[in-house]
Design a protein around this motif. Structure first.
Motif, PDB file in Angstrom:
ATOM      1  N   GLY A   1     -38.906 -27.269  11.796  1.00  0.00           N
ATOM      2  CA  GLY A   1     -38.941 -28.421  12.359  1.00  0.00           C
ATOM      3  C   GLY A   1     -38.263 -29.370  11.183  1.00  0.00           C
ATOM      4  N   ALA A   2     -37.052 -29.484  10.294  1.00  0.00           N
ATOM      5  CA  ALA A   2     -37.541 -30.031   8.743  1.00  0.00           C
ATOM      6  C   ALA A   2     -36.439 -31.388   9.315  1.00  0.00           C
ATOM      7  CB  ALA A   2     -36.385 -28.958   8.215  1.00  0.00           C
ATOM      8  N   GLU A   3     -36.329 -30.858  10.140  1.00  0.00           N
ATOM      9  CA  GLU A   3     -35.417 -32.697  10.587  1.00  0.00           C
ATOM     10  C   GLU A   3     -37.209 -33.243  10.658  1.00  0.00           C
ATOM     11  OE1 GLU A   3     -34.605 -33.893  14.443  1.00  0.00           O
ATOM     12  OE2 GLU A   3     -36.001 -32.427  15.809  1.00  0.00           O
ATOM     13  N   HIS A   4     -38.125 -33.147  11.394  1.00  0.00           N
ATOM     14  CA  HIS A   4     -39.349 -34.164  11.513  1.00  0.00           C
ATOM     15  C   HIS A   4     -40.448 -33.488  10.481  1.00  0.00           C
ATOM     16  CE1 HIS A   4     -39.519 -31.081  14.840  1.00  0.00           C
ATOM     17  NE2 HIS A   4     -41.453 -31.002  13.457  1.00  0.00           N
ATOM     18  N   ASP A   5     -40.068 -33.674   9.903  1.00  0.00           N
ATOM     19  CA  ASP A   5     -41.435 -32.350   8.689  1.00  0.00           C
ATOM     20  C   ASP A   5     -41.612 -34.255   7.936  1.00  0.00           C
ATOM     21  OD1 ASP A   5     -42.153 -29.973   6.995  1.00  0.00           O
ATOM     22  OD2 ASP A   5     -42.144 -31.757   5.664  1.00  0.00           O
ATOM     23  N   PRO A   6     -42.894 -34.620   7.384  1.00  0.00           N
ATOM     24  CA  PRO A   6     -42.991 -35.200   6.208  1.00  0.00           C
ATOM     25  C   PRO A   6     -42.238 -35.161   5.131  1.00  0.00           C
ATOM     26  CG  PRO A   6     -45.459 -34.183   7.643  1.00  0.00           C
ATOM     27  CD  PRO A   6     -43.567 -33.460   7.627  1.00  0.00           C
ATOM     28  N   ASP A   7     -41.541 -33.802   4.951  1.00  0.00           N
ATOM     29  CA  ASP A   7     -41.222 -33.929   3.679  1.00  0.00           C
ATOM     30  C   ASP A   7     -39.910 -33.515   3.324  1.00  0.00           C
ATOM     31  OD1 ASP A   7     -39.916 -33.850   0.861  1.00  0.00           O
ATOM     32  OD2 ASP A   7     -40.912 -31.968   0.615  1.00  0.00           O
ATOM     33  N   PRO A   8     -39.152 -35.025   3.541  1.00  0.00           N
ATOM     34  CA  PRO A   8     -37.373 -34.972   4.231  1.00  0.00           C
ATOM     35  C   PRO A   8     -37.146 -33.973   3.157  1.00  0.00           C
ATOM     36  CG  PRO A   8     -37.572 -36.576   2.402  1.00  0.00           C
ATOM     37  CD  PRO A   8     -39.313 -36.227   2.866  1.00  0.00           C
ATOM     38  N   GLU A   9     -37.169 -33.872   1.864  1.00  0.00           N
ATOM     39  CA  GLU A   9     -36.772 -32.164   1.922  1.00  0.00           C
ATOM     40  C   GLU A   9     -37.094 -31.312   1.429  1.00  0.00           C
ATOM     41  OE1 GLU A   9     -35.634 -33.686  -2.870  1.00  0.00           O
ATOM     42  OE2 GLU A   9     -35.260 -35.541  -2.365  1.00  0.00           O
ATOM     43  N   TRP A  10     -37.914 -30.669   2.114  1.00  0.00           N
ATOM     44  CA  TRP A  10     -38.704 -29.229   2.373  1.00  0.00           C
ATOM     45  C   TRP A  10     -38.193 -27.566   3.013  1.00  0.00           C
ATOM     46  CZ3 TRP A  10     -37.715 -25.362   6.205  1.00  0.00           C
ATOM     47  CH2 TRP A  10     -39.175 -24.620   5.760  1.00  0.00           C
ATOM     48  N   LEU A  11     -36.535 -28.362   3.154  1.00  0.00           N
ATOM     49  CA  LEU A  11     -35.850 -26.805   3.177  1.00  0.00           C
ATOM     50  C   LEU A  11     -35.711 -26.543   1.702  1.00  0.00           C
ATOM     51  CD1 LEU A  11     -32.947 -27.408   4.954  1.00  0.00           C
ATOM     52  CD2 LEU A  11     -34.432 -26.581   5.271  1.00  0.00           C
ATOM     53  N   THR A  12     -35.827 -27.371   0.265  1.00  0.00           N
ATOM     54  CA  THR A  12     -35.799 -27.081  -0.721  1.00  0.00           C
ATOM     55  C   THR A  12     -36.716 -26.437  -1.927  1.00  0.00           C
ATOM     56  OG1 THR A  12     -35.136 -29.326  -1.739  1.00  0.00           O
ATOM     57  CG2 THR A  12     -33.273 -27.912  -0.934  1.00  0.00           C
ATOM     58  N   ARG A  13     -37.677 -27.543  -0.958  1.00  0.00           N
ATOM     59  CA  ARG A  13     -38.934 -27.364  -1.702  1.00  0.00           C
ATOM     60  C   ARG A  13     -39.148 -25.954  -2.282  1.00  0.00           C
ATOM     61  NH1 ARG A  13     -43.207 -29.861   1.910  1.00  0.00           N
ATOM     62  NH2 ARG A  13     -44.071 -27.406   1.720  1.00  0.00           N
ATOM     63  N   ASP A  14     -39.474 -25.632  -3.531  1.00  0.00           N
ATOM     64  CA  ASP A  14     -39.996 -23.879  -4.025  1.00  0.00           C
ATOM     65  C   ASP A  14     -41.231 -23.102  -2.972  1.00  0.00           C
ATOM     66  OD1 ASP A  14     -38.758 -24.295  -6.382  1.00  0.00           O
ATOM     67  OD2 ASP A  14     -40.756 -24.906  -7.923  1.00  0.00           O
ATOM     68  N   ASP A  15     -41.692 -23.393  -2.590  1.00  0.00           N
ATOM     69  CA  ASP A  15     -42.891 -23.128  -1.296  1.00  0.00           C
ATOM     70  C   ASP A  15     -42.299 -22.390   0.225  1.00  0.00           C
ATOM     71  OD1 ASP A  15     -43.043 -25.688  -0.296  1.00  0.00           O
ATOM     72  OD2 ASP A  15     -45.289 -25.581   0.367  1.00  0.00           O
ATOM     73  N   SER A  16     -41.260 -23.427   0.675  1.00  0.00           N
ATOM     74  CA  SER A  16     -40.100 -22.688   1.378  1.00  0.00           C
ATOM     75  C   SER A  16     -39.898 -22.093   0.822  1.00  0.00           C
ATOM     76  CB  SER A  16     -39.517 -24.327   1.665  1.00  0.00           C
ATOM     77  OG  SER A  16     -40.647 -25.784   2.811  1.00  0.00           O
ATOM     78  N   ILE A  17     -38.835 -22.154  -0.261  1.00  0.00           N
ATOM     79  CA  ILE A  17     -37.638 -21.232  -0.581  1.00  0.00           C
ATOM     80  C   ILE A  17     -38.288 -20.017  -0.575  1.00  0.00           C
ATOM     81  CG2 ILE A  17     -37.013 -20.228  -2.252  1.00  0.00           C
ATOM     82  CD1 ILE A  17     -35.105 -22.897  -1.057  1.00  0.00           C
ATOM     83  N   ARG A  18     -39.948 -19.836  -1.264  1.00  0.00           N
ATOM     84  CA  ARG A  18     -40.818 -18.152  -0.971  1.00  0.00           C
ATOM     85  C   ARG A  18     -40.476 -17.620   0.287  1.00  0.00           C
ATOM     86  NH1 ARG A  18     -43.370 -20.949  -5.451  1.00  0.00           N
ATOM     87  NH2 ARG A  18     -45.238 -21.670  -3.743  1.00  0.00           N
ATOM     88  N   GLY A  19     -41.025 -18.549   1.066  1.00  0.00           N
ATOM     89  CA  GLY A  19     -40.975 -18.474   2.259  1.00  0.00           C
ATOM     90  C   GLY A  19     -39.490 -17.491   3.041  1.00  0.00           C
ATOM     91  N   LEU A  20     -38.607 -18.681   2.952  1.00  0.00           N
ATOM     92  CA  LEU A  20     -37.089 -18.475   3.462  1.00  0.00           C
ATOM     93  C   LEU A  20     -36.781 -16.816   2.958  1.00  0.00           C
ATOM     94  CD1 LEU A  20     -35.922 -21.669   3.687  1.00  0.00           C
ATOM     95  CD2 LEU A  20     -36.474 -20.256   5.419  1.00  0.00           C
ATOM     96  N   ARG A  21     -37.145 -16.700   1.605  1.00  0.00           N
ATOM     97  CA  ARG A  21     -36.826 -15.416   0.847  1.00  0.00           C
ATOM     98  C   ARG A  21     -37.745 -14.105   1.829  1.00  0.00           C
ATOM     99  NH1 ARG A  21     -36.780 -17.651  -4.982  1.00  0.00           N
ATOM    100  NH2 ARG A  21     -34.955 -17.847  -5.357  1.00  0.00           N
ATOM    101  N   LYS A  22     -38.843 -13.760   2.090  1.00  0.00           N
ATOM    102  CA  LYS A  22     -38.998 -13.700   3.320  1.00  0.00           C
ATOM    103  C   LYS A  22     -38.439 -13.177   3.933  1.00  0.00           C
ATOM    104  CE  LYS A  22     -43.080 -13.203   0.911  1.00  0.00           C
ATOM    105  NZ  LYS A  22     -43.281 -11.493  -0.299  1.00  0.00           N
ATOM    106  N   VAL A  23     -38.254 -13.961   5.082  1.00  0.00           N
ATOM    107  CA  VAL A  23     -36.865 -13.741   6.303  1.00  0.00           C
ATOM    108  C   VAL A  23     -36.186 -13.557   6.119  1.00  0.00           C
ATOM    109  CG1 VAL A  23     -35.909 -15.464   7.963  1.00  0.00           C
ATOM    110  CG2 VAL A  23     -38.165 -16.028   6.897  1.00  0.00           C
ATOM    111  N   ALA A  24     -35.324 -14.158   5.201  1.00  0.00           N
ATOM    112  CA  ALA A  24     -34.057 -13.256   4.560  1.00  0.00           C
ATOM    113  C   ALA A  24     -33.959 -11.844   4.251  1.00  0.00           C
ATOM    114  CB  ALA A  24     -33.154 -13.697   3.492  1.00  0.00           C
ATOM    115  N   ALA A  25     -35.651 -10.876   3.608  1.00  0.00           N
ATOM    116  CA  ALA A  25     -35.529 -10.008   3.174  1.00  0.00           C
ATOM    117  C   ALA A  25     -36.053  -8.606   4.526  1.00  0.00           C
ATOM    118  CB  ALA A  25     -36.805  -9.735   2.041  1.00  0.00           C
TER     119      ALA A  25
END
Length: 285
Positions: free
Chosen positions: A152-176
Motif C-alpha cells: 500500500g504505497a498510497e498510505h505508506d509513511p514514506d510518500p516516495e516508498w516506490l523509488t526507495r533503494d530497499d523497495s527497489i531491491r525487493g521489487l527486483r526479486k518480484v520481477a525475477a
C-alpha cells in the motif's frame, strides 16, 4: 495446481490472459498469465473475470484501514458470501487481493485459493524491504496460486516508498520470479511509476483503481496527464476498479465515472485494461 491444458484457448480479458487448467481432476480452472502474448480467442471462449476483490475474517486479523464505527465492512466476507454473486452475474473466476499487510494473511489467502476453484490467483503482501524477501516469495510460490504482490504505497509513511533503494531491491526479486506488482497509489504518486519502471525494467505492473482520481469533485488534472505518462510504459496495465468509493458515496452515477473510464481506455487500450469489482469495499458506496 495441476497441469495446463494447452488445447484450451486462453481468454483475452484485457491486461492479461487466462488459461484453463486441470486442478486435482475436478475440471477446468482459469489461471492468470498477466501480459501474455497468447493470441486473441474467439468470443465464445471468453471468460468474465473479476480481477480485484477481497475476503477477510475479522476473527483472524485486525483490518485497521476500515472506516471507524459500525459500517458494512465490519463483518466477515468469505467465499460462501461471494460465490452466489459470481454465479448470478456470470463471473467465472476471480483474483483475490490482499487487504492486510502480513504474511499470515498471504498464507490464508492461498488456503482459500486451494479450497475454492473460482479463485484463479492471489495477489498477496510481503515485506519487500526485508532482507529475506526472496526466501519468503519462494515459499509462497511453492504453495501455488500466487500471481502478484501488492504494497500500500498510497498510505505508506514514506510518500516516495516506490523509488526507495530497499523497495527497489525487493521489487527486483518480484520481477525475477515472474510475478506482477499491483501498484496502489494516489494521483500525486504517479510520477514515481516511470522511475520505478526504469530501475526495474522487467517488472510487470498493474495500476490499481486507476490510481484513485478525485471523482467526487470531477477533477481530471493532473491525474489525466500523469497516468497518460504511465500508460506510455508498455509493461504497465490498469485496473478499472475501486472508482465508486472515490465518487460521492450517496449520489454517484455512471456519468460521474464515464470520463475517467474513457480516458483509461484511450491511453492504455483495451488490451492493457482489466475490470475489478473491489468487492466488498465497493459496498461502501
Amino acid at each position: 495446481m495441476g497441469r495446463v491444458d494447452e488445447n484450451v484457448p486462453a481468454a483475452d480479458l484485457g491486461g492479461g490472459c487466462w488459461r484453463l487448467v486441470v486442478r486435482n481432476g475436478r475440471g477446468l480452472r482459469p489461471q492468470l498469465v498477466v501480459g501474455s502474448e497468447t493470441s486473441r480467442p474467439r468470443e465464445s471462449n471468453s471468460l468474465i473475470v473479476d480481477s480485484h476483490h477481497h475476503l477477510w475474517d475479522l476473527s483472524k486479523l485486525d483490518y485497521g484501514w476500515m472506516p471507524p464505527g459500525d459500517n458494512v465492512l465490519k463483518r466477515n466476507y468469505l467465499p460462501t458470501d461471494l460465490e452466489p454473486l459470481l454465479h448470478n452475474n456470470g463471473v467465472s473466476a476471480t483474483v483475490l487481493v490482499q487487504a492486510h499487510e502480513s504474511v499470515e494473511e498471504a498464507d490464508w489467502l492461498l488456503d482459500l485459493f486451494h479450497a475454492n476453484d473460482f479463485i484463479a490467483g492471489v495477489v498477496a503482501w510481503v515485506d519487500l524491504t526485508s532482507p529475506d524477501v526472496g526466501e519468503v516469495l519462494d515459499r509462497l510460490i511453492a504453495r501455488a496460486g500466487l500471481v502478484g504482490i501488492r504494497h500500500g504505497a498510497e498510505h505508506d509513511p514514506d510518500p516516495e516508498w516506490l523509488t526507495r533503494d530497499d523497495s527497489i531491491r525487493g521489487l527486483r526479486k518480484v520481477a525475477a520470479r515472474g510475478l506482477a506488482y499491483d501498484v496502489l497509489t494516489r494521483p500525486h504518486q504517479l510520477w514515481q511509476i516511470p522511475l520505478l519502471a526504469k530501475k526495474v525494467p522487467d517488472l510487470r505492473m498493474v495500476v490499481d483503481h486507476i490510481s484513485k482520481p478525485a471523482i467526487a469533485t470531477g477533477d481530471m488534472e493532473p491525474w489525466a496527464t500523469d497516468i497518460a505518462r504511465v500508460a506510455d510504459l508498455p509493461g504497465v496495465y490498469c485496473k478499472i476498479s475501486g472508482m465508486v468509493t472515490e465518487a460521492d458515496h450517496s449520489e454517484w452515477t455512471p456519468d460521474d465515472l464515464k470520463p475517467y473510464v474513457e480516458h483509461v481506455l484511450d491511453i492504455f487500450g483495451p488490451g492493457r485494461v482489466m475490470l475489478g469489482s473491489d468487492w466488498p469495499v465497493s459496498l461502501l458506496a
